[in-house]
Write a protein that holds these residues in place. Structure first.
Motif, PDB file in Angstrom:
ATOM      1  N   GLU A 119    -108.936 150.221  71.848  1.00 17.84           N
ATOM      2  CA  GLU A 119    -108.811 150.897  70.453  1.00 17.84           C
ATOM      3  C   GLU A 119    -107.452 150.743  70.087  1.00 17.84           C
ATOM      4  OE1 GLU A 119    -109.929 151.897  67.342  1.00 17.84           O
ATOM      5  OE2 GLU A 119    -111.394 151.782  68.621  1.00 17.84           O
ATOM      6  N   SER A 120    -106.414 150.644  70.826  1.00 16.61           N
ATOM      7  CA  SER A 120    -105.130 150.804  70.080  1.00 16.61           C
ATOM      8  C   SER A 120    -105.014 148.978  69.842  1.00 16.61           C
ATOM      9  CB  SER A 120    -104.100 151.152  71.214  1.00 16.61           C
ATOM     10  OG  SER A 120    -103.898 150.565  72.337  1.00 16.61           O
ATOM     11  N   CYS A 121    -105.365 148.286  70.591  1.00 17.55           N
ATOM     12  CA  CYS A 121    -105.426 146.685  70.383  1.00 17.55           C
ATOM     13  C   CYS A 121    -106.188 146.467  68.859  1.00 17.55           C
ATOM     14  CB  CYS A 121    -106.034 146.103  71.433  1.00 17.55           C
ATOM     15  SG  CYS A 121    -105.561 144.357  71.395  1.00 17.55           S
ATOM     16  N   ARG A 122    -107.343 147.155  68.782  1.00 18.91           N
ATOM     17  CA  ARG A 122    -108.107 146.988  67.593  1.00 18.91           C
ATOM     18  C   ARG A 122    -107.381 147.379  66.208  1.00 18.91           C
ATOM     19  NH1 ARG A 122    -112.370 148.614  71.182  1.00 18.91           N
ATOM     20  NH2 ARG A 122    -113.593 146.917  71.479  1.00 18.91           N
ATOM     21  N   SER A 123    -106.686 148.661  66.575  1.00 21.10           N
ATOM     22  CA  SER A 123    -105.881 149.277  65.617  1.00 21.10           C
ATOM     23  C   SER A 123    -104.736 148.484  65.054  1.00 21.10           C
ATOM     24  CB  SER A 123    -105.458 150.450  65.926  1.00 21.10           C
ATOM     25  OG  SER A 123    -106.469 151.523  66.013  1.00 21.10           O
ATOM     26  N   LEU A 124    -104.166 147.776  65.943  1.00 26.58           N
ATOM     27  CA  LEU A 124    -103.001 147.032  65.691  1.00 26.58           C
ATOM     28  C   LEU A 124    -103.445 145.686  64.999  1.00 26.58           C
ATOM     29  CD1 LEU A 124    -101.005 146.994  69.236  1.00 26.58           C
ATOM     30  CD2 LEU A 124     -99.824 147.293  67.026  1.00 26.58           C
ATOM     31  N   VAL A 125    -104.623 144.952  65.399  1.00 27.12           N
ATOM     32  CA  VAL A 125    -105.142 143.694  64.833  1.00 27.12           C
ATOM     33  C   VAL A 125    -105.410 144.174  63.380  1.00 27.12           C
ATOM     34  CG1 VAL A 125    -106.782 142.277  64.852  1.00 27.12           C
ATOM     35  CG2 VAL A 125    -105.696 142.629  66.872  1.00 27.12           C
ATOM     36  N   ALA A 126    -106.017 145.481  63.173  1.00 24.56           N
ATOM     37  CA  ALA A 126    -106.426 145.755  61.705  1.00 24.56           C
ATOM     38  C   ALA A 126    -105.129 145.957  60.951  1.00 24.56           C
ATOM     39  CB  ALA A 126    -107.094 146.921  61.786  1.00 24.56           C
ATOM     40  N   GLU A 127    -104.150 146.461  61.428  1.00 21.60           N
ATOM     41  CA  GLU A 127    -102.938 146.563  60.734  1.00 21.60           C
ATOM     42  C   GLU A 127    -102.378 145.160  60.420  1.00 21.60           C
ATOM     43  OE1 GLU A 127     -98.094 148.345  61.482  1.00 21.60           O
ATOM     44  OE2 GLU A 127     -99.866 148.957  62.432  1.00 21.60           O
ATOM     45  N   MET A 128    -102.499 144.332  61.418  1.00 21.53           N
ATOM     46  CA  MET A 128    -101.909 143.034  61.204  1.00 21.53           C
ATOM     47  C   MET A 128    -102.828 142.229  60.103  1.00 21.53           C
ATOM     48  SD  MET A 128    -101.296 141.851  65.091  1.00 21.53           S
ATOM     49  CE  MET A 128    -100.999 140.307  64.934  1.00 21.53           C
ATOM     50  N   SER A 129    -103.885 142.475  60.204  1.00 22.58           N
ATOM     51  CA  SER A 129    -104.744 141.816  59.216  1.00 22.58           C
ATOM     52  C   SER A 129    -104.542 142.087  57.790  1.00 22.58           C
ATOM     53  CB  SER A 129    -106.091 142.356  59.435  1.00 22.58           C
ATOM     54  OG  SER A 129    -107.059 141.894  58.442  1.00 22.58           O
ATOM     55  N   GLN A 130    -104.161 143.626  57.640  1.00 24.59           N
ATOM     56  CA  GLN A 130    -103.721 144.157  56.298  1.00 24.59           C
ATOM     57  C   GLN A 130    -102.494 143.439  55.662  1.00 24.59           C
ATOM     58  OE1 GLN A 130    -103.134 148.368  56.186  1.00 24.59           O
ATOM     59  NE2 GLN A 130    -103.599 148.460  54.263  1.00 24.59           N
ATOM     60  N   GLN A 131    -101.475 143.651  56.888  1.00 22.55           N
ATOM     61  CA  GLN A 131    -100.180 143.318  56.402  1.00 22.55           C
ATOM     62  C   GLN A 131    -100.097 141.513  55.948  1.00 22.55           C
ATOM     63  OE1 GLN A 131     -96.646 144.124  58.360  1.00 22.55           O
ATOM     64  NE2 GLN A 131     -97.219 146.432  58.966  1.00 22.55           N
ATOM     65  N   ALA A 132    -100.979 140.924  56.812  1.00 19.84           N
ATOM     66  CA  ALA A 132    -100.873 139.402  56.569  1.00 19.84           C
ATOM     67  C   ALA A 132    -102.008 139.075  55.357  1.00 19.84           C
ATOM     68  CB  ALA A 132    -101.047 138.800  57.706  1.00 19.84           C
ATOM     69  N   GLY A 133    -102.785 140.077  54.910  1.00 21.27           N
ATOM     70  CA  GLY A 133    -103.833 139.871  53.946  1.00 21.27           C
ATOM     71  C   GLY A 133    -105.083 138.926  54.464  1.00 21.27           C
ATOM     72  N   LEU A 134    -105.184 138.696  55.778  1.00 19.06           N
ATOM     73  CA  LEU A 134    -106.340 138.053  56.187  1.00 19.06           C
ATOM     74  C   LEU A 134    -107.395 138.723  56.628  1.00 19.06           C
ATOM     75  CD1 LEU A 134    -104.222 135.324  58.470  1.00 19.06           C
ATOM     76  CD2 LEU A 134    -104.966 135.045  56.362  1.00 19.06           C
ATOM     77  N   ALA A 135    -108.440 138.599  56.331  1.00 21.16           N
ATOM     78  CA  ALA A 135    -109.793 139.376  56.577  1.00 21.16           C
ATOM     79  C   ALA A 135    -110.495 138.512  57.765  1.00 21.16           C
ATOM     80  CB  ALA A 135    -110.630 139.458  55.160  1.00 21.16           C
ATOM     81  N   GLU A 136    -110.495 137.336  57.935  1.00 18.13           N
ATOM     82  CA  GLU A 136    -111.367 136.547  58.604  1.00 18.13           C
ATOM     83  C   GLU A 136    -110.560 136.249  60.083  1.00 18.13           C
ATOM     84  OE1 GLU A 136    -113.611 133.048  57.186  1.00 18.13           O
ATOM     85  OE2 GLU A 136    -112.780 133.821  55.500  1.00 18.13           O
ATOM     86  N   TYR A 137    -111.223 136.871  61.187  1.00 18.40           N
ATOM     87  CA  TYR A 137    -110.467 136.779  62.512  1.00 18.40           C
ATOM     88  C   TYR A 137    -111.531 137.168  63.532  1.00 18.40           C
ATOM     89  CZ  TYR A 137    -109.868 141.843  62.575  1.00 18.40           C
ATOM     90  OH  TYR A 137    -109.664 143.279  62.276  1.00 18.40           O
TER      91      TYR A 137
END
Length: 165
Positions: A119-137
């Motif tokens: 769950e913390s890994c998923r949260s980190l990746v969601a934060e990375m997605s938001q900061q980088a402006g990338l939705a596709e991963y």
């Protein structure tokens, strides 16, 4: 051609780094030289392009990280360097690199993310997605660790005379 001391250095650095604030001092002592000479010769090997890559392997399970995911990102090619810097800036990221997309696999940027829980890994990746402006991963969680070894070029016997150091 390599000198005997250079062969000793290559032999010493192909294993694990000692867990010590000054690992090169310990490696130098293991091959019978002082740390300054060891580092000077090591730098010379690098400058002569005889060492192309020197990396470290994170043994994440021993570090307390049980949730590890390779995240494949679809990044605009004209922003891949900028986005890569954003991703690499996250403390939880140990690897960040670009690869060419393949048919049926459109991802071109990869990060290895380490966390204590899924769950913390998923949260980190969601934060990375938001900061980088990338939705596709796509997140690929590690199931188990397989073999992690490095190339071995010189074994200690290769540079020892008559089996003695």
């Amino acid at each position: 051609m390599l000198t005997e001391d250079e062969k000793k250095i290559i032999s010493a650095i192909q294993g694990d780094l000692p867990l010590d604030p000054r690992p090169y001092r310990i490696l130098a002592e293991s091959v019978g030289m002082d740390e300054d000479r060891f580092l000077i010769l090591l730098k010379g090997l690098d400058e002569r392009k005889l060492i192309r890559r020197y990396g470290a392997t994170l043994r994440h399970q021993k570090s307390g990280f049980s949730a590890n995911a390779m995240v494949a990102w679809k990044a605009p090619e004209d922003r891949v360097l900028e986005i890569g810097r954003i991703m690499a800036g996250f403390e939880a990221v140990s690897h960040c690199y670009r690869r060419d997309p393949k048919p049926g696999w459109p991802y071109n940027l990869y990060t290895m993310v380490h966390a204590r829980t899924h769950e913390s890994c998923r949260s980190l990746v969601a934060e990375m997605s938001q900061q980088a402006g990338l939705a596709e991963y796509s997140m690929l969680f590690s199931i188990r660790e397989l073999k992690k070894t490095s190339m071995r070029y010189f074994e200690s016997e290769d540079w020892m005379e008559d089996g003695e150091g």
